[in-house]
Design a protein around this motif. Structure first.
Motif, PDB file in Angstrom:
ATOM      1  N   ILE A   1       0.845  -1.207   0.000  1.00 24.22           N
ATOM      2  CA  ILE A   1       0.000   0.000   0.000  1.00 24.22           C
ATOM      3  C   ILE A   1       0.874   1.249   0.000  1.00 24.22           C
ATOM      4  N   ILE A   2       1.875   1.272   0.876  1.00 19.85           N
ATOM      5  CA  ILE A   2       2.728   2.467   0.982  1.00 19.85           C
ATOM      6  C   ILE A   2       3.510   2.681  -0.322  1.00 19.85           C
ATOM      7  N   VAL A   3       3.977   1.600  -0.935  1.00 18.18           N
ATOM      8  CA  VAL A   3       4.718   1.707  -2.196  1.00 18.18           C
ATOM      9  C   VAL A   3       3.810   2.250  -3.299  1.00 18.18           C
ATOM     10  N   TRP A   4       2.602   1.725  -3.385  1.00 18.87           N
ATOM     11  CA  TRP A   4       1.650   2.194  -4.405  1.00 18.87           C
ATOM     12  C   TRP A   4       1.351   3.686  -4.228  1.00 18.87           C
ATOM     13  N   LEU A   5       1.157   4.103  -2.970  1.00 16.94           N
ATOM     14  CA  LEU A   5       0.876   5.520  -2.693  1.00 16.94           C
ATOM     15  C   LEU A   5       2.060   6.413  -3.060  1.00 16.94           C
ATOM     16  N   ILE A   6       3.270   5.996  -2.665  1.00 21.73           N
ATOM     17  CA  ILE A   6       4.466   6.789  -2.994  1.00 21.73           C
ATOM     18  C   ILE A   6       4.579   6.961  -4.504  1.00 21.73           C
ATOM     19  N   ILE A   7       4.457   5.862  -5.223  1.00 20.56           N
ATOM     20  CA  ILE A   7       4.601   5.914  -6.684  1.00 20.56           C
ATOM     21  C   ILE A   7       3.526   6.815  -7.297  1.00 20.56           C
ATOM     22  N   SER A   8       2.290   6.703  -6.798  1.00 22.51           N
ATOM     23  CA  SER A   8       1.191   7.538  -7.319  1.00 22.51           C
ATOM     24  C   SER A   8       1.503   9.020  -7.169  1.00 22.51           C
ATOM     25  N   TYR A   9       1.917   9.432  -5.969  1.00 27.04           N
ATOM     26  CA  TYR A   9       2.152  10.863  -5.703  1.00 27.04           C
ATOM     27  C   TYR A   9       3.401  11.384  -6.406  1.00 27.04           C
ATOM     28  N   MET A  10       4.434  10.556  -6.503  1.00 24.09           N
ATOM     29  CA  MET A  10       5.678  11.005  -7.128  1.00 24.09           C
ATOM     30  C   MET A  10       5.542  11.078  -8.650  1.00 24.09           C
ATOM     31  N   GLU A  11       4.876  10.085  -9.229  1.00 21.78           N
ATOM     32  CA  GLU A  11       4.728  10.083 -10.695  1.00 21.78           C
ATOM     33  C   GLU A  11       3.780  11.174 -11.169  1.00 21.78           C
ATOM     34  N   LYS A  12       2.778  11.465 -10.344  1.00 22.02           N
ATOM     35  CA  LYS A  12       1.819  12.522 -10.696  1.00 22.02           C
ATOM     36  C   LYS A  12       2.527  13.866 -10.878  1.00 22.02           C
ATOM     37  N   ARG A  13       3.566  14.096 -10.063  1.00 25.18           N
ATOM     38  CA  ARG A  13       4.327  15.356 -10.126  1.00 25.18           C
ATOM     39  C   ARG A  13       5.525  15.276 -11.070  1.00 25.18           C
ATOM     40  N   GLY A  14       5.768  14.097 -11.620  1.00 25.22           N
ATOM     41  CA  GLY A  14       6.898  13.951 -12.556  1.00 25.22           C
ATOM     42  C   GLY A  14       8.263  13.920 -11.894  1.00 25.22           C
ATOM     43  N   TYR A  15       8.313  13.556 -10.602  1.00 22.47           N
ATOM     44  CA  TYR A  15       9.600  13.508  -9.901  1.00 22.47           C
ATOM     45  C   TYR A  15      10.371  12.242 -10.266  1.00 22.47           C
ATOM     46  N   SER A  16      11.684  12.361 -10.298  1.00 21.11           N
ATOM     47  CA  SER A  16      12.562  11.204 -10.477  1.00 21.11           C
ATOM     48  C   SER A  16      12.825  10.622  -9.084  1.00 21.11           C
TER      49      SER A  16
END
Length: 244
Positions: free
Chosen positions: A26-41
């Motif tokens: 769950i935590i991994v999915w959330l991190i990826i969702s928020y980081m990819e939404k902003r285009g962060y590397s």
């Protein structure tokens, strides 16, 4: 408007785990969702301390799903403590910024973009999540646990005057070279380690920014705070008071 050099920033998110099989996906999915939404590397470095509950197998499945560039597995054979987990994680981090957070869903990844924005606003060396500033808070704790946390923070503020409102929190963003210096100068382990990091940051003259966060008590598994941790905390607090 974004500065051009922001595009070169990479964030290594360290997740020390011990018996977090239910929480990790769950935590991994959330991190990826928020980081990819902003285009962060970014990359997520999972540092598991030999969990007997299958956390590492869950991590391997996540690596297969998201790829080994996003999910970096760096397990250890047994439980060796938080401070050494960060040292271990930093060694393998390829980002120029490091985010540390709990893997038990008490820290919501939605705050990471706010940490990044705060850091960029004044080029802070450290950005710390605070439960005690306006807009922050704690959910799911009973009165006793809140009292212990508030009391610990109050005592720390009184004795150490750190220039930060939440000393015992463990949700932060660091410049990589700053974190390396701080970890090298810290002597504490466990619960007190986070507090000493902020004290040492003040000693070194590093700048600390704060972002209000809401802390939610863990959904799955058991809390790791007990009587021995509280005793250790008071002992270490007095040591820091005497030496800083």
């Amino acid at each position: 408007m974004r500065m051009v050099e922001d595009n070169h920033d990479k964030f290594s998110i360290l997740l020390p785990t011990y018996n977090e099989r239910e929480n990790l996906p769950i935590i991994v999915w959330l991190i990826i969702s928020y980081m990819e939404k902003r285009g962060y590397s970014f990359e997520i470095i999972v540092i598991d301390d030999g969990s007997p509950d299958g956390t590492q197998e869950a991590a391997r499945q996540l690596e297969r799903i998201y790829g080994s560039e996003k999910i970096v597995l760096r397990p250890r054979e047994r439980k060796l403590g938080l401070g050494t987990a960060y040292v271990h994680g930093i060694k393998h981090a390829t980002g120029n910024y490091i985010v540390i957070m709990d893997a038990d869903l008490s820290h919501h990844p939605k705050f990471i973009p706010q940490f990044i924005e705060k850091q960029r606003s004044r080029d802070f060396d450290v950005v710390s999540g605070t439960r005690y500033a306006e807009g922050g808070g704690v959910f799911g704790w009973d009165f006793k646990r809140k009292l212990i946390s508030r009391g610990a923070n109050f005592l720390s503020q009184l004795l150490l005057r750190p220039g930060a409102s939440d000393l015992t929190g463990s949700f932060r963003l660091y410049k990589k070279e700053v974190l390396e210096k701080l970890v090298a100068s810290c002597v504490s382990k466990g619960y007190v380690f986070q507090m000493e990091m902020i004290i040492r940051a003040r000693q070194h003259g590093f700048t600390v920014g704060e972002v209000p966060i809401t802390f939610v008590d863990r959904l799955y598994g058991e809390s790791k705070l007990g009587g021995s941790e509280i005793f250790q905390f008071v002992k270490s607090l007095l040591y820091l008071f005497a030496t800083t």
